[in-house]
Design a protein around this motif. Sequence first.
Motif, PDB file in Angstrom:
ATOM      1  N   MET A 168       0.828  -1.199   0.000  1.00  0.00           N
ATOM      2  CA  MET A 168       0.000   0.000   0.000  1.00  0.00           C
ATOM      3  C   MET A 168       0.869   1.259   0.000  1.00  0.00           C
ATOM      4  O   MET A 168       1.879   1.338   0.687  1.00  0.00           O
ATOM      5  CB  MET A 168      -0.900   0.005   1.232  1.00  0.00           C
ATOM      6  N   THR A 169       0.463   2.251  -0.798  1.00  0.00           N
ATOM      7  CA  THR A 169       1.143   3.542  -0.842  1.00  0.00           C
ATOM      8  C   THR A 169       0.128   4.647  -0.577  1.00  0.00           C
ATOM      9  O   THR A 169      -1.084   4.407  -0.548  1.00  0.00           O
ATOM     10  CB  THR A 169       1.799   3.774  -2.216  1.00  0.00           C
ATOM     11  N   GLN A 193      -3.888   4.152  -1.243  1.00  0.00           N
ATOM     12  CA  GLN A 193      -4.566   3.909   0.034  1.00  0.00           C
ATOM     13  C   GLN A 193      -6.076   4.115  -0.040  1.00  0.00           C
ATOM     14  O   GLN A 193      -6.857   3.236   0.365  1.00  0.00           O
ATOM     15  CB  GLN A 193      -3.968   4.811   1.114  1.00  0.00           C
ATOM     16  N   ASP A 194      -6.518   5.249  -0.558  1.00  0.00           N
ATOM     17  CA  ASP A 194      -7.955   5.552  -0.583  1.00  0.00           C
ATOM     18  C   ASP A 194      -8.724   4.555  -1.446  1.00  0.00           C
ATOM     19  O   ASP A 194      -9.811   4.098  -1.069  1.00  0.00           O
ATOM     20  CB  ASP A 194      -8.186   6.971  -1.088  1.00  0.00           C
ATOM     21  N   SER A 195      -8.174   4.235  -2.612  1.00  0.00           N
ATOM     22  CA  SER A 195      -8.837   3.287  -3.498  1.00  0.00           C
ATOM     23  C   SER A 195      -8.931   1.911  -2.871  1.00  0.00           C
ATOM     24  O   SER A 195      -9.971   1.239  -2.948  1.00  0.00           O
ATOM     25  CB  SER A 195      -8.073   3.207  -4.831  1.00  0.00           C
ATOM     26  N   GLN A 216     -15.663   1.821   8.796  1.00  0.00           N
ATOM     27  CA  GLN A 216     -14.468   2.349   9.430  1.00  0.00           C
ATOM     28  C   GLN A 216     -13.195   1.780   8.791  1.00  0.00           C
ATOM     29  O   GLN A 216     -13.220   0.694   8.194  1.00  0.00           O
ATOM     30  CB  GLN A 216     -14.458   2.005  10.926  1.00  0.00           C
ATOM     31  N   ALA A 217     -12.090   2.517   8.962  1.00  0.00           N
ATOM     32  CA  ALA A 217     -10.786   2.042   8.491  1.00  0.00           C
ATOM     33  C   ALA A 217      -9.706   2.573   9.425  1.00  0.00           C
ATOM     34  O   ALA A 217      -9.683   3.768   9.750  1.00  0.00           O
ATOM     35  CB  ALA A 217     -10.520   2.512   7.064  1.00  0.00           C
ATOM     36  N   LYS A 248      -7.225   6.459  12.908  1.00  0.00           N
ATOM     37  CA  LYS A 248      -8.495   6.171  12.258  1.00  0.00           C
ATOM     38  C   LYS A 248      -8.581   7.000  10.981  1.00  0.00           C
ATOM     39  O   LYS A 248      -8.513   8.229  11.019  1.00  0.00           O
ATOM     40  CB  LYS A 248      -9.675   6.490  13.173  1.00  0.00           C
ATOM     41  N   LEU A 249      -8.698   6.316   9.850  1.00  0.00           N
ATOM     42  CA  LEU A 249      -8.755   6.996   8.551  1.00  0.00           C
ATOM     43  C   LEU A 249     -10.186   7.325   8.132  1.00  0.00           C
ATOM     44  O   LEU A 249     -10.417   8.286   7.401  1.00  0.00           O
ATOM     45  CB  LEU A 249      -8.088   6.122   7.482  1.00  0.00           C
ATOM     46  N   ARG A 250     -11.107   6.487   8.565  1.00  0.00           N
ATOM     47  CA  ARG A 250     -12.532   6.710   8.223  1.00  0.00           C
ATOM     48  C   ARG A 250     -13.403   6.310   9.390  1.00  0.00           C
ATOM     49  O   ARG A 250     -13.030   5.497  10.198  1.00  0.00           O
ATOM     50  CB  ARG A 250     -12.934   5.880   6.982  1.00  0.00           C
TER      51      ARG A 250
END
Length: 271
Positions: free
Chosen positions: A142-143, A147-149, A179-180, A269-271
Amino acid sequence: MDLLQACRKYAPLVHCITNYVTVNDCANVIIASGGRPLMADEITEMTEIAQKAEVLVINIGTLNQRTFTASLAAGKAMRQYGKMVLLDPVGIGVSTFRQKAVQEILTTVKPQVIRGNFSEILTLISGQQHGSGVDMAQTDQMTQATQDSLIAQMQDFCQQSDCVLMASGPEDLIVNSQQAYLVQNGHALMKDVTGTGCQLSALTGALLGAGQDWTKTCLTATCMWGLAGEKAAKKITVGDGNASYRNYLIDAVYQMTDKEVKEGANYVKLR
């Protein structure tokens, strides 16, 4: 009650149908966390074991037709009794046999948690083969750009499959449909030990036997295992190699406390 404390108090029985490369290490990690391992793959006892075990961990690292059939029987019995199932799709991108086996497990068992490295998770969610062995391919790491995709794809899969996904690499993702989390615990030496991913799956299985929230339990297990990697690296001295490091990893889990996990967990926490 904190998660490790609960696991050590209630000592959940964790049934593992796992690969013979790492079976001993997986059993010892479960013991170190407070769980009780049962490594069994005889199909005639799967229903009886499901009545007694709190969690089933299916690991397809050395998959064959016999263990595949046993995994399906065990998984269906566990879900019938309302128990937890974790799937570790080791090397899913290696062969069509593994991909078809995982697809049948997903369809008939519906595991609540799936943990793999990024190549395995990408194969799982895309249906296209990633990686050429049981290790993560460098191209699948992952980069910031991907990441978002990747999170969006993982969340779509979680929504469809009603599960939590754990993707392991230099940094780890814990994702559900809403969540992510990005976990940054761990040490580079962990890639030099066969089966650190298998052991994380086993550890997660033990903690799932004591936890109520799937996502938080998966997050705690990932941080805890990464912390164990960090603590084990500090014990390396002149003359030690990857075999010593493997033992230090298990020792670190055995000595771990909930306080250490809370203070040392490195995630966002990203999402």
